[in-house]
Scaffold this active site. Structure first.
Site: not given
Ligand code: UFG
Length: 334
Positions: A34, A59, A125, A150, A154
């Protein structure tokens, strides 16, 4: 009927997977500490499936409790979601990530081995590929040095499992998720970001709801069609279903190698602006957003080649970006 241990089963992807497992008649036992969810998710799962999964608040760092769990519970297969997943936090607290994601995996594998639990699905991932030189990303795309602790957990996790399959009866399927979004159509479970959301979709829904003032688009100068970064957004229900077919593949011994790797995405890349426009249209909302500089560590573009999952697992994503954005908004409103 087979009994599946789902670690992190009350988290975002875990809870949706538990629903699909129970719908398919599997018996589910959840372990969750949790740390990044709430116990109410258990009620949501129970309401959707008319069945309450067995739940232990444990945990996985607590080795004696893990030992006791495996001694007292007969388990046929494990789906291992439990992990910390915030990229930025992992940079500032690397040891937390190595302990939560690596130490616990070692404990889990040791107890599985001791108790002859030989089937494992592991949450990995697309982050393991970093910025791929060629798109779309296949499973043959080279693994790049990790950009964050992180991401490193993975990569190391995949290696630990690979090494374990070589010397034991363990069979494993590693699923490399692209960007999971959306939520269950019942609106009884969904994504529960605690604090300020780091991911795009929860930030969008909170901005539309007025919880956040303005969405920042991190960069519009990428080499992509509209300059904003491209990702492969996959509906969490489709993603959950990939775990069911993977588990069945192990139980029917249809796996071709002791460890197999599959990309789980839609195969389609969407830019941040595309997502925003789709969200506005499908939900009849107007989003307040601005362009800000790129976020450190972000890549320009990533989307999956899902041929292997299509052909080998017989799995294909069915729901659309619009479906996911609708579900995410209904969940936010609720
Ligand atoms: N983005 C924005 N504004 C925000 C949040 C995100 O423009 O407030 C953009 C980011 O720059 C990115 C896209 O939206 O281009 C997606 O961002 P996320 O944070 O939703 O996802 P990420 O692709 O960065 O991350 C995800 C997972 C991670 C993983 C990663 C691998 O959340 O756990 O993909 O690429 F490691």
């Amino acid at each position: 009927m087979k009994r599946i241990l789902v670690t992190g089963g009350l988290g975002f992807i875990g809870s949706h997977t538990v629903v699909e497992l129970q719908n398919e008649g599997f018996e589910v036992v959840i372990i969750d500490n949790l740390s990044n969810t709430t116990i109410e998710v258990l009620d949501g799962i129970t309401a959707i499936t008319n069945k309450k999964p067995v739940f232990f608040q444990i945990d996985l760092k607590n080795i004696s409790k893990v030992k006791k769990f495996f001694k007292n519970n007969k388990i046929d297969g494990v789906i291992h979601f439990a992990a910390s997943k915030a990229v930025g936090e992992s940079v500032n607290e690397p040891l937390k990530y190595y302990e939560n994601n690596i130490t616990t995996l070692v404990y889990l594998l040791k107890e599985m081995q001791k108790n002859k639990v030989n089937n494992l699905i592991f949450s990995s991932s697309c982050t393991v590929y970093g910025q791929a030189d060629e798109l779309p990303i296949t499973e043959e795309t080279p693994i790049k040095p990790a950009d964050s602790p992180y991401g490193n957990t993975k990569q190391i996790g995949e290696e630990i499992i690979t090494d374990t399959t070589k010397i034991s009866d363990l069979n494993a399927i590693v699923l490399r998720y692209f960007n999971p979004i959306g939520g269950h159509q019942s609106i009884l479970i969904g994504e529960l970001p605690i604090g300020i959301p780091q991911n795009l979709i929860p930030f969008i829904t909170q901005t539309a709801a007025g919880v956040r003032e303005c969405l920042s688009i991190f960069g519009d100068d990428y080499e992509t069609p509209d300059g904003t970064a491209v990702r492969d957004y996959i509906h969490v229900v489709d993603l959950a279903k990939a775990h069911i077919v993977a588990m069945k593949r192990l139980f029917t011994k249809n796996n071709k190698e002791k460890i197999e790797f599959f990309n789980i995405g839609t195969g389609k890349g969407s830019s941040v602006l595309t997502v925003i426009n789709a969200f506005e249209k499908v939900n009849n909302q107007k989003l307040n957003y601005k362009i800000v500089p790129r976020r450190v560590g972000d890549i320009a573009s990533a989307y999956a080649d899902t041929t292997l999952a299509n052909n080998e697992l017989g799995w294909k994503s069915k729901l659309t970006l619009q479906d996911a954005l609708r579900a995410a908004w209904l969940w936010q409103e609720k």
